[in-house]
Design an enzyme around this catalytic site. Structure first.
Site, PDB file in Angstrom:
ATOM      1  CE  LYS A  11      -3.866  -1.933   2.210  1.00  0.00           C
ATOM      2  NZ  LYS A  11      -4.914  -1.798   3.555  1.00  0.00           N
ATOM      3  CE1 TYR A  51      -9.179  -2.970  -0.710  1.00  0.00           C
ATOM      4  CE2 TYR A  51      -8.361  -1.319  -2.186  1.00  0.00           C
ATOM      5  CZ  TYR A  51      -8.115  -2.098  -1.347  1.00  0.00           C
ATOM      6  OH  TYR A  51      -6.839  -2.588  -1.013  1.00  0.00           O
ATOM      7  CG  PHE A  59     -13.983   1.103   5.597  1.00  0.00           C
ATOM      8  CD1 PHE A  59     -13.475   0.454   4.458  1.00  0.00           C
ATOM      9  CD2 PHE A  59     -14.810   0.156   6.682  1.00  0.00           C
ATOM     10  CE1 PHE A  59     -13.805  -0.624   4.107  1.00  0.00           C
ATOM     11  CE2 PHE A  59     -15.156  -1.320   6.448  1.00  0.00           C
ATOM     12  CZ  PHE A  59     -14.400  -1.612   4.903  1.00  0.00           C
ATOM     13  NE  ARG A  87      -6.701 -13.358   4.976  1.00  0.00           N
ATOM     14  CZ  ARG A  87      -6.865 -11.998   4.771  1.00  0.00           C
ATOM     15  NH1 ARG A  87      -6.491 -11.531   3.711  1.00  0.00           N
ATOM     16  NH2 ARG A  87      -7.702 -11.235   5.649  1.00  0.00           N
ATOM     17  CB  THR A  93      -7.224  -6.073   9.528  1.00  0.00           C
ATOM     18  OG1 THR A  93      -7.454  -7.335   8.323  1.00  0.00           O
ATOM     19  CG2 THR A  93      -7.608  -4.777   8.820  1.00  0.00           C
ATOM     20  NE  ARG A 104      -2.393  -6.113   7.195  1.00  0.00           N
ATOM     21  CZ  ARG A 104      -3.346  -7.073   6.670  1.00  0.00           C
ATOM     22  NH1 ARG A 104      -3.864  -7.708   7.459  1.00  0.00           N
ATOM     23  NH2 ARG A 104      -3.914  -6.552   5.267  1.00  0.00           N
ATOM     24  CG  ASN A 114      -3.533  -2.563   6.913  1.00  0.00           C
ATOM     25  OD1 ASN A 114      -3.213  -2.696   5.663  1.00  0.00           O
ATOM     26  ND2 ASN A 114      -4.507  -3.132   7.106  1.00  0.00           N
ATOM     27  CG  HIS A 117      -5.333  -6.402  -0.405  1.00  0.00           C
ATOM     28  ND1 HIS A 117      -6.538  -6.229   0.091  1.00  0.00           N
ATOM     29  CD2 HIS A 117      -5.434  -7.061  -1.430  1.00  0.00           C
ATOM     30  CE1 HIS A 117      -7.051  -7.237  -0.694  1.00  0.00           C
ATOM     31  NE2 HIS A 117      -6.700  -7.675  -1.509  1.00  0.00           N
ATOM     32  CD  GLU A 128      -8.354  -9.500  -3.956  1.00  0.00           C
ATOM     33  OE1 GLU A 128      -9.203  -9.132  -3.220  1.00  0.00           O
ATOM     34  OE2 GLU A 128      -7.275  -9.993  -3.488  1.00  0.00           O
TER      35      GLU A 128
END
Length: 140
Positions: A11, A51, A59, A87, A93, A104, A114, A117, A128
């Site tokens: 990100k 998204y 959000f 993950r 998250t 994270r 964070n 993704h 995706e």
């Protein structure tokens, strides 16, 4: 174990702080291979479409604004149980709940910023990955 592919996004908070190499080292050290990668500046339309599943959530607008605030690195990771492994490497998250040693926990600035993704299922990973990559761009 099944060899899988999953989408990973570094990100804007991570690219701004030049953490791409440090984050990718964590994936590689855990046995995941980066088989496609590109740096992008997402448009509002691209981030909104990616998204869209969150469109009705409070959000959503902030998420789209954040994801367009700077460049991102989108990549395809491949390996045994890649979705679950990614993950696990990313951590919870909310960085406050993330385990020590996870991306994270080490790098996130907040629950929104964070740093990463990752796809949450093999089905979503396929969708995706196709959002960002043509099949010819993925070199296993």
């Amino acid at each position: 174990m099944a060899v899988e592919r999953t989408l990973s996004i570094l990100k804007p908070d991570a690219t701004r702080r030049n953490l791409t190499g440090r984050i990718n080292a964590k994936f590689e050290e855990a046995g995941l291979r980066i088989i496609a990668q590109k740096r992008l500046q997402l448009s509002e339309a691209q981030a909104g479409a990616f998204y869209a599943v969150h469109k009705e959530r409070p959000f959503y607008k902030d998420l789209v604004a954040f994801m367009t605030s700077g460049p991102v690195v989108v990549q395809v990771l491949e390996g045994d149980d890649a979705v679950a492994k990614n993950r696990e490497i990313m951590g919870a998250t909310n960085p406050a709940n993330a385990a020590p040693g996870t991306i994270r926990k080490e790098f996130a600035e907040s629950i929104e910023a964070n740093s990463v993704h990752g796809s949450d299922s093999a089905e979503n990973a396929a969708t995706e990955i196709a959002f960002f990559f043509a099949g010819t761009e993925i070199v296993g």
